[in-house]
Design a protein around this motif. Structure first.
Motif, short mmCIF file in Angstrom:
data_model
loop_
_atom_site.label_atom_id
_atom_site.label_comp_id
_atom_site.label_asym_id
_atom_site.label_seq_id
_atom_site.Cartn_x
_atom_site.Cartn_y
_atom_site.Cartn_z
N VAL A 62 0.69 -1.24 -0.20
CA VAL A 62 -0.04 0.04 0.04
C VAL A 62 0.90 1.41 0.01
CG1 VAL A 62 -1.60 1.23 1.08
CG2 VAL A 62 -2.17 -1.18 1.17
N GLY A 63 1.82 1.12 1.01
CA GLY A 63 2.73 2.27 0.86
C GLY A 63 3.61 2.51 -0.31
N CYS A 118 2.55 1.42 -3.43
CA CYS A 118 1.36 1.78 -4.57
C CYS A 118 1.06 3.28 -4.60
CB CYS A 118 0.24 1.14 -4.61
SG CYS A 118 0.09 -0.45 -5.35
N PHE A 119 1.10 3.83 -3.23
CA PHE A 119 0.17 5.19 -3.20
C PHE A 119 1.09 6.20 -3.07
CE2 PHE A 119 -3.05 1.98 -2.78
CZ PHE A 119 -3.93 2.40 -3.73
N ASN A 134 4.03 6.24 -7.15
CA ASN A 134 2.71 5.72 -7.66
C ASN A 134 2.88 4.35 -8.34
OD1 ASN A 134 -0.11 6.13 -8.17
ND2 ASN A 134 0.12 7.38 -9.85
N LYS A 178 -4.90 -2.41 -8.15
CA LYS A 178 -4.29 -1.48 -7.03
C LYS A 178 -5.55 -0.65 -6.61
CE LYS A 178 -1.45 2.68 -7.48
NZ LYS A 178 -0.37 3.33 -8.27
N LEU A 183 -6.99 -2.50 -3.69
CA LEU A 183 -5.97 -2.47 -2.63
C LEU A 183 -6.20 -1.18 -1.66
CD1 LEU A 183 -3.44 -3.86 -1.17
CD2 LEU A 183 -1.96 -2.12 -2.48
N GLY A 184 -6.30 -0.15 -2.51
CA GLY A 184 -6.75 1.07 -1.90
C GLY A 184 -8.17 0.95 -0.97
N ALA A 230 -7.28 -0.77 2.10
CA ALA A 230 -6.60 0.03 2.98
C ALA A 230 -7.72 0.81 3.83
CB ALA A 230 -5.46 0.63 2.35
N LEU A 259 -0.98 6.94 3.93
CA LEU A 259 -0.35 6.19 3.02
C LEU A 259 -0.48 6.72 1.81
CD1 LEU A 259 -0.63 2.75 4.53
CD2 LEU A 259 1.49 4.08 4.65
N GLY A 260 -1.07 7.95 1.50
CA GLY A 260 -1.44 8.40 0.24
C GLY A 260 -2.73 7.94 -0.63
N VAL A 261 -3.63 7.05 0.09
CA VAL A 261 -5.07 6.89 -0.51
C VAL A 261 -5.74 7.96 -0.73
CG1 VAL A 261 -6.95 5.31 -0.73
CG2 VAL A 261 -4.61 4.44 -0.01
#
Ligand SMILES: Nc1ncnc2c1ncn2[C@@H]1O[C@H](COP(=O)(O)OP(=O)(O)OP(=O)(O)O)[C@@H](O)[C@H]1O
Ligand SMILES: [Mg+2]
Lengths: 250, 323
Positions: A102-103, A105-106, A110, B184, B187-188, B191, B202-204
Motif C-alpha cells: 500500500v505504501g 503503490c500510493f 505511484n 491497485k 488495494l486502496g 486499506a 499512506l497516500g490513498v
C-alpha cells in the motif's frame, strides 16, 4: 540556500488549548533534525500540521520548493513527505507485505502493483521484517509494528521521512537495531525529522535539534548546544533525571 | 488482464454463468428459469453491495435504490421512449451511476453509523420522490407496453432474452468484483476498510476512491433492475424500492463471507433458495424474515467470516483457488 522543508509561523488551536504556537524552522536536505520536548509539548501536533492531517490556523509550509499548506495527507505523501505514527496503525487485517505494498503503490512513485511488490520486499529486508512478510499485521510485536510503520513510509520513496517516537517501547537491542535502520535511511539520501524521548539516541543521531515546550519553539541548535540552553533545561525541570542525562551526554 | 486468465475463480465464474444459461434451456424449463433468475439477481445485488461493505467497509442499507431507479429509468426509456431494451438498460445504468456519484460525494464524508443512516435517508428520499413524480406514474407506477416486446421477437422470446442478459450481468458482477480485488484500486479500498485515516496518510485519496466505488457499485444493479422490471411488465414505488431486499442483501453477504467474491455469490445463492422455499411453504411464509434475522445473528456470532471464512479455516489451501 533554501531548505527541503520550510515552516513559517504555523499554529494550531484545539478549543482553549494552543497546541502549536507560531512555529518556524527550516530542515535542510540530507539532515536529521531532532524534535524533543516534554509530554504534550505539541510535537505530534506539529507533525500532523506538516503532513496535512491538521490544517494550520495560519502560516505556511513549503516542501521541496512547493507550497503544501493546506494539502491533504495523501497529496503530501505523493510529493515525497512520508511519516510514521506514534501510536502504530497497521492495516490489521492485511499481511505485513500488503501493508508495505500500500505504501509503495500510493507513494511518491505511484507504483504499479507489480513494482510495488518488489519495492515492498526490498524495504522489508532493509528493516529486518522480511521473515514476517506473510504474517498478518495484527500478529506482530510492538517492536515489529514500529518497523512496519517505518517500512510502509519508506516504501513511498520519500525525500523526507517524519518518525514519531519509533524507539519508544523498544528494548535496548531493538533500539540499537532501529538506530542502525535510521542511519541507513539517511545514508540512502532521505532526510529525517524525528521525535524522540530516548535522549541518548536523539542526541547521537541528530545534526540539529528543535525543542518545543507548550507549543512554542524554545531552541533550535546542534545537540551539544541544546543541552546547555537554559530554556530547555527549565522546560525539563520537572524531569531532573532527563536534565542529568542531557548534561551527561554532552 | 492476462493474470485474470490464470485465476481459477475467473473460470469458475464463467462456468457458473454457462451452467445457469444451459440448465433451463435443456427441456425448455420455464419454472427453473424463473427460479434461477431470482438467484442471479440476488448474486448481482450482493456482489455489488460487497464492493461497499466487504471491500471498503461502508455499510449501505439503501443499496436497493440503485436497482429500483435502474428499473424505472430502463422501463421509461424502453416503453415511453421506445428504445431497445439493451440500450435502455445500459443508459439506465450509466445515469444511476452518475446520480450515485453525486450522492456519494455528499454522504461519503460521513463515517461509520452516520454513513449507514444516510444511506437509509437516500432510500427513503428517492422512493418519496419517485412516488410523486408525474412522468413515472406516481404511486401507480408504469407498465410495459406490448409494443416494447416486438424488437425482441415477441413476449415469449423476450423473456428468454432477458434471462440470458441477466445471467450476463451476473457474470459481469462477479468478474468486476474479482478484477477490483486484484487491482491497485482494490488495494486502496481494502486499506480504507482497515483504517481510513492511516490509508490517507499512506497516500490513498479516500474521498475519490469511496465516491468511485459507490458509483461503480450502482451500475450493474441498475442494469439488472432495468432488465427485471421490463421482464415483470410493470413497476411501482413499493416493488422497486423494497426495503427488505436491501437488508436481506446484507444477510446474504454476511452468510457467504463479506469481502470475498465467492462468498457473495454463495451467500446470495443459498439464501435466495432458502427464501423461495420459505415463501412458498404455507406454514413458514410468515417467518422468513425471522429466519433471516436469526441467520444473521448466528453468522456474526459463530462465523464472522461467513461460509467462505469457515472454508478457509477448514482447508487453508482452498484460499488459493477461491481468491
Ligand atoms: N486532535 C486533538 N484534539 C484536541 N486536543 C489535541 C488534539 N491533538 C493533540 N491535542 C492536545 O495538544 C497537546 C499536544 O499534543 P501532542 O500530541 O502534539 O503532544 P506531544 O508533544 O506529541 O506529546 P507526547 O510526547 O506525549 O507524544 C496535548 O495537550 C494534546 O492533548
Ligand atoms: Mg506525540
Amino acid at each position: 540556500m533554501t531548505g527541503l522543508l520550510e515552516v513559517r509561523g504555523i499554529s494550531k488551536r484545539f478549543g482553549g488549548l494552543q497546541a502549536v504556537s507560531d512555529v518556524s524552522f527550516t530542515l535542510n536536505e540530507g539532515e536529521i533534525l531532532g524534535l524533543i520536548g516534554p509530554n504534550g509539548a505539541g510535537k505530534t501536533s506539529l507533525f500532523n500540521l506538516v503532513n496535512g492531517v491538521y490544517k494550520s490556523d495560519k502560516g505556511s509550509i513549503m516542501f521541496a520548493g512547493k507550497d503544501i499548506t493546506g494539502l491533504s495527507p495523501d497529496r503530501v505523501v505523493r510529493l515525497g513527505l512520508a511519516r510514521t505514527h506514534q501510536i502504530v496503525r497497521p492495516l490489521q487485517g492485511m499481511t505485513v507485505l500488503e501493508n508495505v505494498i500500500v505504501g509503495a503503490c500510493f507513494g511518491r512513485e505511484n507504483q504499479s502493483m507489480h513494482d510495488a511488490h518488489a519495492t515492498a520486499l526490498e524495504v522489508l529486508e532493509k528493516v529486518g521484517l522480511a521473515k514476517r512478510a506473510y504474517s498478518p499485521a495484527r500478529a506482530l510485536t510492538l517492536a515489529s509494528k514500529k518497523r512496519l510503520e517505518v517500512a510502509r513510509a519508506l516504501a513511498a520513496k520519500p525525500k523526507l521521512l517524519l518518525l514519531d517516537e519509533v524507539l519508544a517501547g523498544l528494548n535496548p537491542t531493538e533500539i540499537a537495531q532501529m538506530i542502525d535502520i535510521i542511519h541507513s535511511i539517511r545514508d540512502s539520501g532521505i532526510s529525517v525529522f524525528m521525535i524522540e524521548h530516548v535522549m541518548q539516541a536523539i542526541m547521537n543521531l541528530s545534526d540539529r535539534i528543535l525543542v518545543l515546550n507548550l507549543g512554542r519553539k524554545i531552541a533550535e541548535a546542534p545537540p551539544a548546544e541544546v543541552v546547555h540552553n537554559t530554556d530547555v533545561v527549565e522546560a525539563y525541570l520537572g524531569f531532573p533525571d532527563i536534565v542529568d542525562k542531557l548534561r551527561g551526554m554532552a | 488482464m492476462m493474470t485474470m486468465l490464470r485465476r481459477p475463480l475467473f473460470w469458475l465464474i464463467l462456468l457458473l454463468a454457462g451452467i445457469f444459461a444451459w440448465l433451463p434451456v435443456r427441456g425448455n424449463n420455464v419454472a427453473l428459469r424463473e427460479d434461477l433468475i431470482l438467484v442471479a439477481v440476488a448474486i448481482i445485488l450482493t456482489s455489488n453491495l460487497n464492493l461497499m461493505i466487504g471491500y471498503t467497509g461502508y455499510v449501505n442499507f439503501g443499496h436497493i435504490v440503485f436497482y429500483g431507479l435502474g428499473g424505472y429509468l430502463g422501463l421509461y426509456l424502453a416503453t415511453v421512449r421506445g428504445w431497445h431494451l439493451v440500450i435502455s438498460a445500459l443508459v439506465a445504468g450509466v445515469l444511476v451511476s452518475l446520480v450515485a456519484l453525486l450522492f456519494g460525494l455528499g454522504i461519503l464524508r460521513l463515517r461509520g453509523a452516520y454513513f449507514a443512516l444516510a444511506t437509509i435517508g437516500v432510500l427513503v428520499a428517492v422512493q418519496a420522490f419517485v412516488a410523486n413524480f408525474e412522468p413515472w406514474g406516481r404511486s401507480t407506477g408504469m407498465y410495459v407496453s406490448f409494443d416494447s416486446y416486438a424488437p425482441l421477437g415477441g413476449p415469449r422470446h423476450a423473456l428468454w432474452t432477458t434471462y440470458f442478459l441477466v445471467i450476463g450481468v451476473m457474470a459481469l458482477s462477479l468478474l468486476l468484483s474479482l478484477a477490483i480485488k486484484s487491482s491497485k484500486f482494490g488495494l486502496g479500498l481494502f486499506a480504507i476498510r482497515e483504517d481510513e485515516d492511516a490509508a490517507i496518510v499512506l497516500g490513498v485519496n479516500a474521498t475519490v476512491y469511496k465516491a468511485i466505488i459507490y458509483s461503480v457499485s450502482a451500475f450493474l444493479p441498475a442494469v439488472a433492475g432495468a432488465l427485471m422490471f421490463f421482464k415483470n411488465g410493470m413497476i411501482d414505488p413499493s416493488i422497486a424500492f423494497e426495503y427488505m431486499l436491501s437488508l436481506e442483501g446484507i444477510v446474504m453477504l454476511m452468510l457467504g463471507g463479506s469481502g470475498t467474491v465467492a462468498g457473495a455469490a454463495l451467500g446470495a445463492g443459498l439464501y435466495e433458495r432458502l427464501r423461495s422455499y420459505l415463501l412458498t411453504s404455507p406454514r413458514l411464509s410468515e417467518f422468513h424474515l425471522v429466519i433471516a434475522g436469526g441467520l444473521l445473528l448466528l453468522v456474526i456470532r459463530l462465523a464472522p467470516g461467513g461460509l467462505i471464512g469457515w472454508l478457509y479455516r477448514l482447508i487453508p489451501h482452498s484460499r488459493e483457488v477461491v481468491e
